[in-house]
Design an enzyme around this catalytic site. Structure first.
Site: not given
Lengths: 408, 408
Positions: A11, A100, A124, A131, A185, A196, A200
Site C-alpha cells: 500500500t 514504526k 516522518e 501529519i 485488520e 501500535d 508511536k
C-alpha cells in the site's frame, strides 16, 4: 538526478511511486533535482503494472548499486526491514521509513549509524501518517523544552470509539463494521490493545526528551474493556472517551502511558473524530500546539515518506539533526502519576454515596437513567497508587476511566 | 558562539530575550553552539532591567559590528523595520522577524536579497504566532501540491466571535470586554476589519503557491457586521461563525478571501475557540491537515522567533530553501468563486418562501423564534456573481454569510 530504491510494493510503497509520479515537477523543484526510482524490491511480480520493469527480487542488486543514494523502506515488520536498513546505511545510502515498529525498536542504533556516516535515517511517516510531526519536533520547536506530548495516534481505535459514542453501539459490533470497511485488520490486537499507539508515543517521546524511550517500558491499556455504559457516563458528563498515548515531564519526572481517557470539550483533542489522528504538544514557552490530520492511508503516509525522500536528496553528505539521545530514559513509576478518575460503583447514589465519600472524600454522584444498581463519580486529583488503594478499600468499584488533565 | 542583536524591546523582543535565557542549555545544544545577545536596539532606556547594558539607540553600532550574524527584527510596522532589515542583509547578517506587515509587503524583495547573499530571512512568527506553519510548509509538505489554506489567523476576532456565540452578546459589548482584557487593541480596526488576517493569508499563500501574492489583491471583509441575529441562525443550523482567511487553487484558478464564514461541526476549524488560531491545509496527496496553537502572545511568538534564530545560527553561509516565487500570482475574480450562502430575508417563511424559491430554487427555510418578520435559508452552490444577481432580483435580503465548503 538522484536514484532511489523502494523496498516493498504494498500500500505505502505503491503510494510512494504514485506520489513521485503525480507531483514529479513540484517535487523535483523542491529537491533541486530529479528523483528517479531505479528499483522496487518485492517478492512478487506485477506483470500488468509498468512498475514491473523496476522490480527486483534480490536486495543485493540495490545494495551493490552505487547510484542508489536513498532507500525507502516501506515493508513493515522488524525483519528483514531492520537488516535491510542497516545494510543500506553501511553501504552509504540514506534510509527513510514508515515502519514504526522498527523505529521504536532500533531507532537509536540506526540513527547513530546514519550520523557516523553523514547519512540520514528519517521516519516522518512512522507517527501520525501524513501529519508533519517528527520534522516540526526536530526543527520547529527548537526554542522549547517540551514537557508533554499527547496523541490520538491510532485511527482504528479512534474510529471505533467515535462510532461507539455517536451511535451508542457496542465495541464488538463497531469492530466488525470497521473490519468490513478496511479500517481495522482481521487481527486487530495491535490496534485495539494499544500496542501500535505505544510504539508511536515511544518514538515521539524519544524525540521530545532527546533520550531513548523503550516502548516496553510504557504502560499500555487498550479499548476492549470500554462499554456502552462507560460511554453513557461520559456523555452525562459532557465528555468523550479517546485512546490517548502520552508522555510528560513533570519536575524532573517522566511518565508515559497509553490508555483510554475522558476528555472535556475544551480539550483540543476532544473533536478529533473518526480515523483522524492528532498530536498535542506542550512546550515550556510555546504553550499548547496541536497537529491534526490523516494518521494512516496510502497517500497521506506516502506524502510523509516522500517528504523524507526530498530531504535526503537535498542533504546528501550531511546529517539533518535529529534529537534522539542514546541515553535510556527511565520512566517513573506510574503509581506516582496523578489525575482524576471516573469511577463506576455498585449501589445507589442516594444510599451508598456516604460509603464512597468515606473513602474518596466529597464527590458529586453521576447517575444515568438507563443504568440501575450503579452510579459514578469523578475523584479529586490523586495518584494511581492512591486510587488503587481507595478502590480496594471501597470494594464496590465496577470500573474506572482516567480523566485527562489539561495544563492550566 | 554566535552573536545576535534584537531590534525592539517590546512584548515580543523581551520575550525573545527571556526565552533565550530560560532555555539556554537546550537551545545551545540544538543550535550546536552558544547564542549570545550582544545588542538590543530600543529608543528607550531600561535602567531597572539587566538588559540595559545591551541597549543601544544607534542601529549603526549593530550594522557595523561584524560579530553580529543574526538580527532579530521584532519592532513591528513597515518603517524603519524595512530599512533596518534591508541594511542588515546588505551588511551580511541574516534576519528573522515576527512582522507580518513587513513580510506581506516586502517579503519577496527581502527573501531575494537574503538568497543572493547566502543569508536567511525567516518569519515563522509572522503567521499563527507560535504555531509551526511556515517551516512545515517549506520543509514538511514538500511531496504535496497545496490546493487550499484556510486559517483562523486572528486571535482577537476569534475571541470576539467565540464570546458572541457562547454568551449571545453583541459585538460592541464583547469588543469592549476584549479591550479591557488586553485581547483587543484600543484601535481594533486592523483586527476586526480583517486586515491582519489578510496580511497573514497573503504570506501563507505566497509560500503555498510559490508565487508572490499581494495582500492588496485579497478581498477582505471583517466581523463588524455580524450580529446576534446572525448567530441565532448559525446556532439553529448547528453551525458556528469564524473569520476565515483562505486561498485556494481550483483547476488552475486561484481565489483568496478574508470573510466571516459559517462552519459545521465536522469542520476541523469548528472547535478552534477563544484566542487560539489554526491553519487548515489541504494537499493533493496529504489530504487534510491542521496546525493549532496560540496565535499571539509574548512567549508563543517568541518561541517561533527563537526557532528561526536557531535555524539561522545553524545555517550560516547557506540559504534554507523558502518557496516564495518572485512571479506575481494573479488571483481570479471572486465573482467566479462558488459556495453556499446563508441568506436572511424579510418576510415570513409561510407566505414568502415561494418568492424566494422563484429566484433561488428549492430551499429549506430556517426560522428562529426570537426573530419575527424575517427568515433565512441556505442556497445551493452558486457563484458570488450569481448570488449578487439573485439577491438583487429578490429585493428582500437583510444579510448573507458565506458557508465554508469542505473538501469531499
Amino acid at each position: 538526478m538522484t536514484q532511489i530504491a523502494v523496498l516493498g510494493y504494498g500500500t505505502v510503497g505503491s503510494g510512494v511511486v504514485e506520489v513521485l509520479k503525480t507531483n514529479h515537477e513540484s517535487i523535483s523543484k523542491k529537491a533541486g533535482q530529479e528523483i528517479n526510482i531505479k528499483y522496487v524490491l518485492d517478492l512478487r511480480d506485477f506483470p500488468e503494472d509498468p512498475i514491473q520493469e523496476k522490480i527486483v527480487h534480490d536486495y543485493n542488486i540495490i545494495l551493490n548499486d552505487p547510484e542508489v543514494k536513498v532507500v525507502v523502506e516501506v515493508m513493515g515488520g522488524v525483519e528483514p526491514a531492520y537488516t535491510f536498513s542497516k545494510q543500506a546505511l553501511l553501504a552509504g545510502k540514506s534510509v527513510c521509513t514508515s515502519n514504526k515498529e522498527l523505529v521504536a525498536r532500533h531507532g537509536t542504533e540506526l540513527l547513530k549509524l546514519a550520523k557516523e556516516r553523514n547519512l540520514n535515517y528519517l521516519f516522518e511517516a512512522s507517527c501520525g501518517g501524513g501529519i508533519p510531526i517528527i520534522r516540526p519536533l526536530n526543527s520547529s520547536l527548537t526554542a522549547d523544552e517540551i514537557d508533554e506530548i499527547t496523541g490520538i495516534l491510532n485511527g482504528t481505535t479512534n474510529y471505533i470509539l467515535t462510532k461507539m459514542i455517536q451511535e451508542g453501539s457496542d465495541f464488538d459490533d463497531v469492530l466488525k463494521q470497521a473490519q468490513a470497511l478496511g479500517y481495522a485488520e482481521r487481527n486487530p490486537e495491535a490496534d485495539v490493545e494499544g500496542y501500535d499507539a505505544c510504539r508511536k508515543i515511544a518514538i515521539l517521546s524519544s524525540l521530545a526528551f532527546d533520550k531513548q524511550v523503550d516502548y516496553q517500558d510504557i504502560y499500555t491499556e487498550g479499548i476492549t474493556k470500554i462499554t456502552t455504559a462507560d460511554i453513557r457516563y461520559a456523555k452525562a458528563l459532557g465528555m468523550t472517551i479517546k485512546l490517548l498515548a502520552y508522555s510528560r515531564k513533570l519536575e524532573g519526572h517522566y511518565f508515559a502511558m497509553v490508555a483510554p481517557f475522558l476528555l472535556g470539550p475544551n480539550d483540543p483533542l476532544y473533536s478529533v473524530n473518526g480515523v483522524f489522528n492528532a498530536i498535542f504538544v506542550h512546550g515550556n514557552v510555546l504553550g499548547d500546539a496541536m497537529f491534526y490530520g490523516s494518521g494512516a492511508g496510502k497517500f497521506p503516509t506516502a506524502s510523509a515518506v516522500v517528504a523524507d525522500v526530498v530531504d535526503e536528496v537535498m542533504h546528501q553528505g550531511e546529517t539533518i539533526p535529529v534529537y534522539w539521545g542514546e541515553e535510556k530514559l527511565t520512566l517513573d513509576d506510574l503509581n506516582d502519576s496523578r489525575r482524576r478518575f471516573l469511577v463506576r460503583v455498585k449501589g445507589d447514589a442516594a444510599s451508598d454515596l456516604a460509603a464512597v465519600e468515606a473513602v474518596f472524600g466529597h464527590v458529586d454522584p453521576v447517575s444515568v437513567p438507563e443504568l440501575t444498581g450503579e452510579f459514578a463519580f469523578v475523584t479529586g486529583v490523586i495518584s494511581e497508587a492512591e486510587y488503587k488503594e481507595k478502590a480496594e478499600k471501597l470494594g464496590t468499584v465496577i470500573s474506572r476511566i482516567r480523566v485527562r488533565h489539561l495544563h492550566a
